[in-house]
Write a protein that holds these residues in place. Structure first.
Motif, PDB file in Angstrom:
ATOM      1  N   PHE A 120      -0.877   2.504 -12.578  1.00 18.47           N
ATOM      2  CA  PHE A 120      -0.492   1.181 -12.147  1.00 18.47           C
ATOM      3  C   PHE A 120      -1.721   0.249 -11.958  1.00 18.47           C
ATOM      4  O   PHE A 120      -2.822   0.848 -11.709  1.00 18.47           O
ATOM      5  CB  PHE A 120       0.610   1.033 -10.919  1.00 18.47           C
ATOM      6  CG  PHE A 120      -0.190   1.630  -9.783  1.00 18.47           C
ATOM      7  CD1 PHE A 120      -0.204   2.853  -9.106  1.00 18.47           C
ATOM      8  CD2 PHE A 120      -0.876   0.668  -8.857  1.00 18.47           C
ATOM      9  CE1 PHE A 120      -1.053   3.103  -8.256  1.00 18.47           C
ATOM     10  CE2 PHE A 120      -1.476   0.951  -7.651  1.00 18.47           C
ATOM     11  CZ  PHE A 120      -1.637   2.391  -7.533  1.00 18.47           C
ATOM     12  N   THR A 121      -1.394  -1.167 -12.095  1.00 19.75           N
ATOM     13  CA  THR A 121      -2.411  -2.027 -11.498  1.00 19.75           C
ATOM     14  C   THR A 121      -1.739  -2.966 -10.665  1.00 19.75           C
ATOM     15  O   THR A 121      -0.437  -2.928 -10.413  1.00 19.75           O
ATOM     16  CB  THR A 121      -2.840  -3.139 -12.726  1.00 19.75           C
ATOM     17  OG1 THR A 121      -1.752  -3.681 -13.216  1.00 19.75           O
ATOM     18  CG2 THR A 121      -3.547  -2.170 -13.878  1.00 19.75           C
ATOM     19  N   THR A 122      -2.485  -3.347  -9.860  1.00 19.12           N
ATOM     20  CA  THR A 122      -2.035  -4.596  -8.648  1.00 19.12           C
ATOM     21  C   THR A 122      -2.808  -5.895  -8.930  1.00 19.12           C
ATOM     22  O   THR A 122      -4.019  -6.083  -9.366  1.00 19.12           O
ATOM     23  CB  THR A 122      -2.169  -3.743  -7.455  1.00 19.12           C
ATOM     24  OG1 THR A 122      -1.780  -4.775  -6.401  1.00 19.12           O
ATOM     25  CG2 THR A 122      -3.796  -3.726  -7.295  1.00 19.12           C
ATOM     26  N   GLU A 154      14.098   5.606  -0.917  1.00 21.32           N
ATOM     27  CA  GLU A 154      14.241   6.629   0.010  1.00 21.32           C
ATOM     28  C   GLU A 154      12.966   6.599   0.937  1.00 21.32           C
ATOM     29  O   GLU A 154      13.074   7.340   2.044  1.00 21.32           O
ATOM     30  CB  GLU A 154      14.034   7.849  -0.846  1.00 21.32           C
ATOM     31  CG  GLU A 154      15.605   8.132  -1.757  1.00 21.32           C
ATOM     32  CD  GLU A 154      15.371   9.277  -2.628  1.00 21.32           C
ATOM     33  OE1 GLU A 154      13.978   9.635  -2.790  1.00 21.32           O
ATOM     34  OE2 GLU A 154      15.792   9.620  -3.638  1.00 21.32           O
ATOM     35  N   HIS A 155      11.809   5.739   0.630  1.00 17.18           N
ATOM     36  CA  HIS A 155      10.741   5.747   1.447  1.00 17.18           C
ATOM     37  C   HIS A 155      10.795   4.461   2.286  1.00 17.18           C
ATOM     38  O   HIS A 155       9.720   4.007   2.839  1.00 17.18           O
ATOM     39  CB  HIS A 155       9.412   5.986   0.887  1.00 17.18           C
ATOM     40  CG  HIS A 155       9.342   7.554   0.373  1.00 17.18           C
ATOM     41  ND1 HIS A 155       9.818   7.749  -0.824  1.00 17.18           N
ATOM     42  CD2 HIS A 155       8.774   8.428   0.887  1.00 17.18           C
ATOM     43  CE1 HIS A 155       9.555   9.242  -1.041  1.00 17.18           C
ATOM     44  NE2 HIS A 155       8.977   9.602   0.028  1.00 17.18           N
ATOM     45  N   GLY A 156      11.937   3.966   2.477  1.00 13.15           N
ATOM     46  CA  GLY A 156      12.113   2.787   3.109  1.00 13.15           C
ATOM     47  C   GLY A 156      11.391   1.409   2.624  1.00 13.15           C
ATOM     48  O   GLY A 156      11.173   0.437   3.221  1.00 13.15           O
ATOM     49  N   VAL A 157      11.184   1.450   1.294  1.00 11.77           N
ATOM     50  CA  VAL A 157      10.465   0.198   0.707  1.00 11.77           C
ATOM     51  C   VAL A 157      11.564  -0.389  -0.154  1.00 11.77           C
ATOM     52  O   VAL A 157      12.038   0.109  -0.987  1.00 11.77           O
ATOM     53  CB  VAL A 157       9.388   0.465  -0.150  1.00 11.77           C
ATOM     54  CG1 VAL A 157       8.894  -0.685  -0.635  1.00 11.77           C
ATOM     55  CG2 VAL A 157       8.140   1.273   0.600  1.00 11.77           C
ATOM     56  N   THR A 158      11.606  -1.880   0.220  1.00  8.07           N
ATOM     57  CA  THR A 158      12.744  -2.675  -0.435  1.00  8.07           C
ATOM     58  C   THR A 158      12.405  -3.278  -1.449  1.00  8.07           C
ATOM     59  O   THR A 158      11.057  -4.192  -1.126  1.00  8.07           O
ATOM     60  CB  THR A 158      13.513  -3.570   0.448  1.00  8.07           C
ATOM     61  OG1 THR A 158      14.234  -2.738   1.568  1.00  8.07           O
ATOM     62  CG2 THR A 158      14.581  -4.346  -0.026  1.00  8.07           C
ATOM     63  N   LEU A 159      12.692  -3.347  -2.464  1.00 10.16           N
ATOM     64  CA  LEU A 159      11.900  -4.353  -3.736  1.00 10.16           C
ATOM     65  C   LEU A 159      12.684  -5.239  -4.053  1.00 10.16           C
ATOM     66  O   LEU A 159      13.880  -5.561  -4.073  1.00 10.16           O
ATOM     67  CB  LEU A 159      12.134  -3.319  -5.118  1.00 10.16           C
ATOM     68  CG  LEU A 159      11.198  -1.960  -5.002  1.00 10.16           C
ATOM     69  CD1 LEU A 159      11.592  -1.354  -6.624  1.00 10.16           C
ATOM     70  CD2 LEU A 159       9.779  -2.072  -4.808  1.00 10.16           C
ATOM     71  N   LEU A 219       3.137  -4.630  -8.204  1.00 10.89           N
ATOM     72  CA  LEU A 219       2.417  -3.581  -8.951  1.00 10.89           C
ATOM     73  C   LEU A 219       2.889  -3.944 -10.418  1.00 10.89           C
ATOM     74  O   LEU A 219       4.043  -4.079 -10.721  1.00 10.89           O
ATOM     75  CB  LEU A 219       2.731  -2.221  -8.353  1.00 10.89           C
ATOM     76  CG  LEU A 219       2.221  -2.057  -6.927  1.00 10.89           C
ATOM     77  CD1 LEU A 219       2.653  -0.536  -6.480  1.00 10.89           C
ATOM     78  CD2 LEU A 219       0.944  -2.086  -6.788  1.00 10.89           C
ATOM     79  N   ARG A 220       2.035  -3.468 -11.291  1.00 13.86           N
ATOM     80  CA  ARG A 220       2.420  -3.344 -12.901  1.00 13.86           C
ATOM     81  C   ARG A 220       2.125  -1.963 -13.365  1.00 13.86           C
ATOM     82  O   ARG A 220       1.089  -1.420 -13.225  1.00 13.86           O
ATOM     83  CB  ARG A 220       1.864  -4.287 -13.700  1.00 13.86           C
ATOM     84  CG  ARG A 220       2.065  -5.813 -13.112  1.00 13.86           C
ATOM     85  CD  ARG A 220       0.994  -6.813 -13.916  1.00 13.86           C
ATOM     86  NE  ARG A 220       1.895  -7.027 -15.209  1.00 13.86           N
ATOM     87  CZ  ARG A 220       2.795  -8.074 -15.277  1.00 13.86           C
ATOM     88  NH1 ARG A 220       3.111  -8.854 -14.387  1.00 13.86           N
ATOM     89  NH2 ARG A 220       3.245  -8.200 -16.522  1.00 13.86           N
ATOM     90  N   SER A 277       0.847  -1.054   0.040  1.00 14.11           N
ATOM     91  CA  SER A 277      -0.030  -0.076  -0.078  1.00 14.11           C
ATOM     92  C   SER A 277       0.895   1.296   0.019  1.00 14.11           C
ATOM     93  O   SER A 277       0.441   2.050  -0.626  1.00 14.11           O
ATOM     94  CB  SER A 277      -0.846  -0.060   1.235  1.00 14.11           C
ATOM     95  OG  SER A 277      -0.376  -0.293   2.245  1.00 14.11           O
ATOM     96  N   LYS A 278       2.004   1.358   0.734  1.00 17.97           N
ATOM     97  CA  LYS A 278       3.105   2.155   0.722  1.00 17.97           C
ATOM     98  C   LYS A 278       3.471   2.634  -0.742  1.00 17.97           C
ATOM     99  O   LYS A 278       3.518   3.729  -1.081  1.00 17.97           O
ATOM    100  CB  LYS A 278       4.041   2.136   1.741  1.00 17.97           C
ATOM    101  CG  LYS A 278       4.893   3.136   2.176  1.00 17.97           C
ATOM    102  CD  LYS A 278       5.822   2.799   3.255  1.00 17.97           C
ATOM    103  CE  LYS A 278       6.965   3.922   3.681  1.00 17.97           C
ATOM    104  NZ  LYS A 278       7.659   3.349   4.764  1.00 17.97           N
ATOM    105  N   LEU A 279       4.126   1.497  -1.407  1.00 18.70           N
ATOM    106  CA  LEU A 279       4.510   1.571  -2.716  1.00 18.70           C
ATOM    107  C   LEU A 279       3.404   2.269  -3.799  1.00 18.70           C
ATOM    108  O   LEU A 279       3.589   3.016  -4.451  1.00 18.70           O
ATOM    109  CB  LEU A 279       4.839   0.098  -3.156  1.00 18.70           C
ATOM    110  CG  LEU A 279       5.715   0.037  -4.621  1.00 18.70           C
ATOM    111  CD1 LEU A 279       6.903   1.105  -4.294  1.00 18.70           C
ATOM    112  CD2 LEU A 279       5.940  -1.273  -4.824  1.00 18.70           C
ATOM    113  N   ALA A 280       2.363   1.485  -3.476  1.00 19.99           N
ATOM    114  CA  ALA A 280       0.929   2.113  -4.403  1.00 19.99           C
ATOM    115  C   ALA A 280       0.720   3.671  -4.084  1.00 19.99           C
ATOM    116  O   ALA A 280       0.518   4.494  -5.062  1.00 19.99           O
ATOM    117  CB  ALA A 280      -0.333   1.537  -3.835  1.00 19.99           C
ATOM    118  N   ALA A 281       0.732   4.057  -3.053  1.00 20.83           N
ATOM    119  CA  ALA A 281       0.534   5.508  -2.548  1.00 20.83           C
ATOM    120  C   ALA A 281       1.691   6.407  -3.307  1.00 20.83           C
ATOM    121  O   ALA A 281       1.483   7.457  -3.754  1.00 20.83           O
ATOM    122  CB  ALA A 281       0.576   5.633  -1.046  1.00 20.83           C
TER     123      ALA A 281
END
Lengths: 309, 262
Positions: free
Chosen positions: A255-257, A280-285, A262-263, A242-246
């Motif tokens: 994008f779509t999920t 930068e927002h703390g999301v590791t991919l 996410l795509r 949800s953070k990544l989507a935001a």
């Protein structure tokens, strides 16, 4: 045998429609097919390919619209069918008669002699097996015999309906190579299939229909131009979805999920930016890649038969 | 049309031979039963006077008595042959190949019917020869005189019977063709044809007793017999021509207008 030619495209259809009761098998189909080469008529099962072919061959009458085959009205098949060869669905032969005798029987109808039978057997590479009973032939050999039958009139236009149906991979390769050879002989070959991959390599142009309507017409390479590339992002933790989507939403990236990741179809050139943004927002991919749609995917998407992932 | 005719003869060769063989076998069987299986009335003067089976067989019509008696069975075989030939192309899917080879549907059907008529003519001719041979072979056993069979009148009567049976057999066949064209199934067409013959028309005749004078099977019998007291040969010929024309027209109309979706 057949030397009569008329200028203009092989096939021109204008708003051709066929209804069976309340069911519309072919809907407002307009398409033009130039002379020469191999044209793939593609679409999923029930798309209207066979109905279209049957209208071209005069086997069924259009409900509305118009069509011309080799310059003649589609409602007058006797004016052009002597220049058209066809294999409609599975080839039907007398199993106890040899391949050659089956062809001889059809040659009587086509007004072709024994020399032409030898020629077509050679074209489909059945010389040597021509005296075997047709019932002993493999599926691939039967299909090749069917194609041989369609060539008896030495036609300008050859229409083959699902010639690879039921064949194993080796049989499909055989038919594909045969189509390429036929296409190089100057004839116009129209070949229908519900599987693009089976005939793609042999086709110069493609006509794709779905639910009776045209969805694509053009050179095979043009279909590739319609391919969509998507940036796929899968976070290491599902909680970050949800953070990544935001974040993407905030940057105006559509994008779509699908629950796993996410795509983003329009962000393939921005993978580095998206990667930095997430970091930068703390999301590791866990995954960051570009999905390239191949021709089969484009076909499936155009015909709405691709599963949503 | 000649191409379709030739193609049909090639494709239908085996079935046609079987059909013609069955026609001849029926004729041989019925001729045998006619000559050796009859039950002659007993009593003073029996077996020699008018109405006696032996006397009838010894007449000029006796030579072809077997063929005339087998006419209905031969007709049913023709119905089955025509129905099989017409419906088989739908059932097997060969109708598509035929129409790709020859898109003029009238020519396809015309060639097919012409080929079937050829088979009927050959089948009845063979049956007639078998019937005549059997009659001569069985006459001594049944104590039937053959003196009248070799007269000009007998030859004329034999030709007349053969022609009548041939024509009647063709009409049977055409009935099979139209049934098969409508149903696109040989078994359904044959069942419907035989059902009409065995059940349909007898029931109609029970309800409406004069209907046998003009219904199909009754007309065919009248024509083959050379007319009856109520319906002349000429009248039955006219009626039969109307039936044949109707069957042919219906077969052509259905075939020319139908979408080939099989």
């Amino acid at each position: 045998m057949n030397t009569t030619t008329t200028p203009g495209p092989s096939i021109e259809l204008q708003a051709l429609t066929k209804q069976f009761g309340s069911f519309t098998a072919v809907n407002d189909l307009s398409v033009g097919i130039e002379r020469g080469g191999v044209v793939g008529l593609l679409g999923p099962n029930g798309a209207g390919k066979s109905t279209t072919i049957r209208m071209l061959l005069g086997l069924i009458a259009p409900t509305s619209g118009s069509g011309r085959v080799l310059g003649h009205d589609v409602t007058r098949p006797s004016a052009y069918m002597h220049r058209v060869g066809a294999l409609v669905e599975a080839p039907v032969f007398y199993p106890k008669l040899s391949g050659r005798d089956n062809l001889r029987n059809l040659a009587v109808l086509a007004g072709a002699g024994d020399e032409r039978i030898d020629e077509v057997l050679d074209i489909v590479d059945l010389t040597g097996r021509d005296t075997d009973p047709a019932g002993d032939y493999s599926l691939g050999m039967k299909q090749r015999l069917g194609i041989a039958a369609s060539l008896l009139k030495d036609p300008e236009l050859v229409i083959l309906d699902e010639p690879t149906n039921g064949l194993d991979p080796a049989g499909i390769v055989e038919i594909r190579e045969l189509l390429i050879r036929l296409g190089q002989s100057g004839k116009t070959i129209i070949v229908s299939s519900h599987l693009l991959a089976e005939i793609q390599a042999a086709c110069d142009r493609l006509v794709i229909i779905n639910r009776g309507s045209l969805v694509f017409e053009g050179p095979t390479h043009e279909l590739l131009d319609r391919s969509r590339n998507e940036l796929v992002l899968v976070p290491e933790s599902r909680n970050d979805m949800s953070k990544l989507a935001a974040l993407l939403d905030d940057k105006g990236i559509p994008f779509t999920t699908n629950g796993v990741g996410l795509r983003a179809p329009d962000a393939t050139a921005e993978s580095a930016f998206v990667n930095r943004l997430a970091f930068e927002h703390g999301v590791t991919l866990r995954e960051l890649r570009v999905d390239v749609e191949d021709l089969e995917d484009v076909f499936l998407r155009l015909t709405n038969t691709k599963e949503t992932t | 049309m000649l191409r379709t005719y030739k193609s049909e003869l090639i494709r239908f060769r085996r079935t046609a031979l079987i059909g013609a063989g069955i026609m001849a076998a029926f004729t041989a069987l019925i001729t045998t039963l006619t000559f050796v299986g009859f039950d002659e009335p007993t009593g003073p003067g029996a077996g020699r006077g008018p109405g006696s089976v032996v006397t009838d067989l010894a007449s000029i019509d006796g030579l072809m008595a077997g063929l005339a008696s087998a006419a209905t069975m031969i007709g049913i075989v023709a119905l089955a042959l025509f129905a099989t030939s017409v419906a088989r192309d739908y059932e097997r899917g060969t109708i598509r190949q035929l129409l790709v080879g020859e898109p003029r549907r009238a020519f396809v059907l015309g060639g097919k019917l012409a080929a079937l008529v050829t088979v009927v003519v050959a089948g009845v001719a063979v049956s007639a020869i078998i019937g005549i041979g059997a009659a001569f072979a069985l006459a001594p056993i049944a104590d039937v005189s053959t003196a009248a069979w070799t007269t000009n009148a007998a030859v004329s009567a034999a030709i007349s019977t053969a022609v009548n049976v041939t024509i009647a057999t063709m009409v049977w066949g055409l009935a099979g063709a139209v049934l098969a064209m409508v149903t696109r199934s040989a078994s359904t067409a044959i069942t419907a044809g035989i059902g009409y013959l065995l059940v349909g028309e007898p029931l109609l005749t029970l309800v409406w007793d004069t209907s046998s004078d003009w219904l199909v099977s009754g007309t065919l019998s009248t024509f083959t017999d050379g007319g009856t007291a109520l319906v002349s040969y000429g009248q039955s010929a006219v009626l039969l021509t109307l039936y044949a024309a109707t069957f042919v027209a219906a077969t052509f109309v259905v075939f020319s207008r139908r979408d080939i979706t099989d």
